[in-house]
Design an enzyme around this catalytic site. Structure first.
Site, PDB file in Angstrom:
ATOM      1  N   ASP A 433       7.336   1.894   3.700  1.00 19.41           N
ATOM      2  CA  ASP A 433       6.185   1.380   2.955  1.00 19.41           C
ATOM      3  C   ASP A 433       6.723   0.108   2.514  1.00 19.41           C
ATOM      4  OD1 ASP A 433       3.541   0.853   2.176  1.00 19.41           O
ATOM      5  OD2 ASP A 433       4.343   1.426   0.246  1.00 19.41           O
ATOM      6  N   ASP A 632       5.768   5.156  -1.849  1.00 19.47           N
ATOM      7  CA  ASP A 632       5.427   5.339  -3.050  1.00 19.47           C
ATOM      8  C   ASP A 632       4.653   6.719  -3.777  1.00 19.47           C
ATOM      9  OD1 ASP A 632       2.861   5.276  -2.819  1.00 19.47           O
ATOM     10  OD2 ASP A 632       2.494   3.180  -3.578  1.00 19.47           O
TER      11      ASP A 632
END
Length: 751
Positions: A433, A632
């Protein structure tokens, strides 16, 4: 205990297991309990994991089933500092008992060996060769030193099963009984050329008990990591209630309690600081060596150590909900789980003992019919029984998993399962990400471009003075950068936010505008002198704001979400390990490609909506790639779940810890490299262990059975077989313990 909508998971210790055969018996017993859908037993951790269907039998039924086959489930299942202390005391008592047996075995066996081998020890006194004396010396070794093996045989007979104890007890008892018969009726046997084998019985039992003692000590070292984690939790907390301060048991702390922490004390539970300042050492939880500053509003984690000041915090998580408790639970689950590579060893071990008994019986029958003597047939059969013990096979995988996950926890890696640890070493692609993973997740000033004749610091100070009234992340970045440079900001008034375009305020020398080209255009500010630079920044995926005063452009402030300091080196290290790196983000392609170039990532999947990220990961997997996803742990949760191995940046989020296969407690990208290297090292150790365990049995069982005797007269005595078997188990555990020395690469480089 953990639960799903369909099944409940129950983890508990099982005592009394010694080999892979024991594991197979306990698993069969548990699976036979009503409502048990699946059961997995780990020899190294001595724990069982059971999945129960709704309405299935509870722990009492499972305890009855396990105790019915001769093993035990302790009454206290909770793992606390007190229970660990009891376990350590029990382990110490067992260590003392086994050590005493080893000493007695050696003291009695050495004279038996010398007296039996008078041709090797011609200096030995003649009376030492007296068979009645040898019998007297051997008897305590056979029945007291080896009592656990014989008790195990009786248990196996009672439950119509077989284990390592079956092999050892039958083998040594056969040698002992044959030697006793020769002593009682020497004329009948000596005339037939038979000789006693008291030294085989005594030395064999001594070696086996020595091996069990060394193995127990080594396995105790393997669980050291989790014991250290458990010891982090203090036993009491200083709580403020009703205006009075006093120590209470950690179990009695409740959410909302005010807890005071003095210098040098451990934080009792998770909470939020309400008063005081300090620095706290969180290294045992996060792996981060530098103390973390704490003030009112800061979060603190139970188990961390207060270094300097004193503070008071409000408890927000207690008991099993604390970060430390959840970490311990995850490490326990990982150590108790089984890697796919272990299934083959388990299947082989479960049928190994009965097969070996058949091989030993066949060996005895064949040599009795065609061999040189009854003694040769007996010793060959005993050698087969002893050499074939599947202890090493049962310990090969779980000890490595146990040490590897424990070492990972010490390095700030929470590995959720053995399967994840095994799968990670096969990963071919790592998907990152962008925001908060590769980048810091917050904008920062990267450059100030002044108009001709204007100083850069003046532009920055002017912009920061206006942005002090803004809550926008770009404004906060500009103010923070100006403060870090120690700039003096002019006083402003009349702050006004222009939604979507910028801000304005009045300074002593005129109206100041900070914002987009559109804001400048509507206020008649000519920005043509800096338009080219603004376009170049946009092309590089960086944002910018214009600064104007009294209708004249003063400069341009470039702001961007910057790469983490370790992103470039970590990506390079993964590529050096042969892994493809991919960036997956919802940002515009222009911004995404700019960040990817900076990080050294060649493949970019941009403008992907959060709900489509999992589909993109699945598409990568359809190309037969093993995909590790790094995110995350919140908006990336579906993609983390879809990935072959989900790796969450452990920025303290609950979702990161609970949803991912691996959590990086430091929030440091170098942890991804460490996780891959640890996985590869652990699997290498497992393969070495299995190669040794399988190879040892495959090679030495035929030798013990005597296949080399007709050609070269080579056979394997029971004594040598006992030595080899004991050393085999110890060598597997010792090889696994090498993982305790695994070190994270200093610069995230491959090795």
């Amino acid at each position: 205990m953990a639960a799903t909508a369909e099944r409940t998971r129950l983890d508990f210790p099982v005592k009394g297991m010694h080999c892979a055969g024991c594991v197979a018996k306990v698993e069969r017993a548990l699976r036979g309990v009503s409502g048990v859908a699946e059961a997995s037993v780990n020899l190294a951790t001595e724990r069982a994991t059971v999945w129960l269907d709704p309405g299935g039998a509870g722990l009492p039924a499972m305890r009855e089933a396990v105790e019915g086959i001769g093993y035990a489930i302790p009454s206290d299942l909770a793992r606390t500092a007190e229970s660990d202390a009891r376990d350590l005391a029990a382990r110490a008592a067992q260590d003392h008992r086994l050590r005493r047996k080893v000493v007695v075995g050696i003291v009695l066996s050495v004279p038996v060996l010398i007296g039996s081998m008078h041709e090797i020890f011609p200096w030995a006194p003649a009376w030492l060769a007296n068979p009645w004396l040898l019998w007297a010396l051997t008897t305590p070794v056979q029945f007291w030193v080896g009592s656990e093996f014989h008790a195990g045989l009786l248990r196996d007979l009672r439950h119509r099963s077989a284990s390592m104890d079956t092999l050892v007890s039958i083998g040594t008892s056969a040698a002992y009984a044959f030697s006793a018969a020769i002593t009682l009726w020497p004329h009948a046997f000596v005339a037939a050329g038979a000789m006693h084998y008291f030294e085989a019985s005594a030395l064999l039992m001594t070696f086996l008990v020595t091996g069990r003692w060394l193995e127990a000590r080594a396995r105790g070292g393997a669980s050291e990591a989790i014991r250290r984690l458990v010891s982090l939790a203090p036993r009491t907390a200083r709580v403020l209630r009703g205006g009075r301060e006093g120590d209470v048991r950690i179990a009695d702390v409740v959410v909302g309690d005010l807890v005071r922490v003095r210098p040098g004390e451990r934080v009792a539970v998770d909470g939020e600081v309400v008063e005081g300042t300090s620095s706290v050492d969180e290294s045992m939880l996060t792996g981060e060596s530098l103390p973390v500053a704490k003030e009112a509003g800061s979060t603190v984690v139970g188990g961390s150590v207060n270094r300097t000041g004193s503070f008071t915090f409000r408890a927000t998580r207690v008991g099993a909900d604390t970060v430390l408790a959840r970490i311990i639970r995850l490490v326990e689950e990982a150590q108790g789980s089984k890697a796919p590579i272990q299934r083959l060893a388990d299947r082989v071990a479960s049928v190994f003992v009965p097969i070996v008994v058949v091989i030993a019986a066949a060996t005895f029958a064949v040599w009795l019919a065609v061999g040189p003597s009854f003694a040769h047939a007996l010793t060959s059969a005993v050698g087969v029984l002893v050499i074939a013990c599947p202890c090493a096979m049962g310990l090969a995988t779980p000890t490595a998993i146990m040490v590897g996950t424990g070492r990972g926890a010490e390095l700030g890696l929470l590995v959720r399962s053995a399967a994840a640890l095994e799968l990670l070493h096969k990963a071919s692609t790592v998907v990152f990400d962008k925001t908060g993973t590769l980048t810091k997740g917050q904008p920062a000033v990267i450059e100030v471009l002044p108009a001709p004749g204007v100083a850069a610091d003046d532009v920055l100070a002017l912009a920061a003075a206006v942005e002090q009234g803004s809550e926008h992340p770009l404004g906060e970045a500009i103010v923070s950068h100006a403060k870090s440079r120690g700039l003096s900001m002019p006083a402003v008034s009349g702050f006004v936010a222009v939604p979507g375009h910028g801000v304005e305020a009045r300074a002593p020398d005129g109206v100041v505008l900070v914002g987009s080209p559109r804001l400048m255009s509507t206020r008649g500010v000519d920005v043509s002198a800096l338009e080219g630079k603004a376009y170049a920044l946009a092309s590089a995926g960086k944002g910018s704001v214009f600064v104007a005063r009294n209708g004249l452009v003063q400069g341009l402030v470039a702001v961007a979400d910057t790469l983490k300091d370790d992103a470039l080196s970590s990506v390079a290290a993964l590529q050096a390990l042969g892994l493809e790196t991919v960036m997956l983000t919802g940002d515009s392609r222009l911004t995404a490609e700019a960040i990817a170039r900076e990080a050294g990532i060649g493949r970019v999947l941009a403008e992907v909506l959060p709900e489509r990220k999992a589909a993109e990961v699945k598409r990568l997997q359809s190309d037969e790639q093993i995909v590790a996803m790094v995110g995350d742990g919140i908006n990336d949760a579906p993609a983390l779940a879809q990935a072959s191995v989900g790796i969450a940046m452990g920025s303290g989020t609950d979702v990161a810890i609970e949803a991912a296969d691996v959590t990086l407690m430091r929030g440091d990208l170098r942890g991804v490299v460490v996780a891959v290297l640890l996985s590869r090292r652990t699997i290498q150790i497992i393969r070495e262990n299995l190669a040794w365990a399988f190879g040892y049995n495959l090679l030495l069982i035929p030798v013990a059975a005597g296949v080399l005797y007709p050609l070269w007269g080579i056979t394997l005595s029971p004594v040598l077989a006992g030595m080899a078997m004991a050393l085999s188990s110890v060598s597997v555990v010792a090889n696994s313990l090498r993982l305790r020395r695994f070190q994270a690469p200093s610069a995230a480089g491959a090795r």
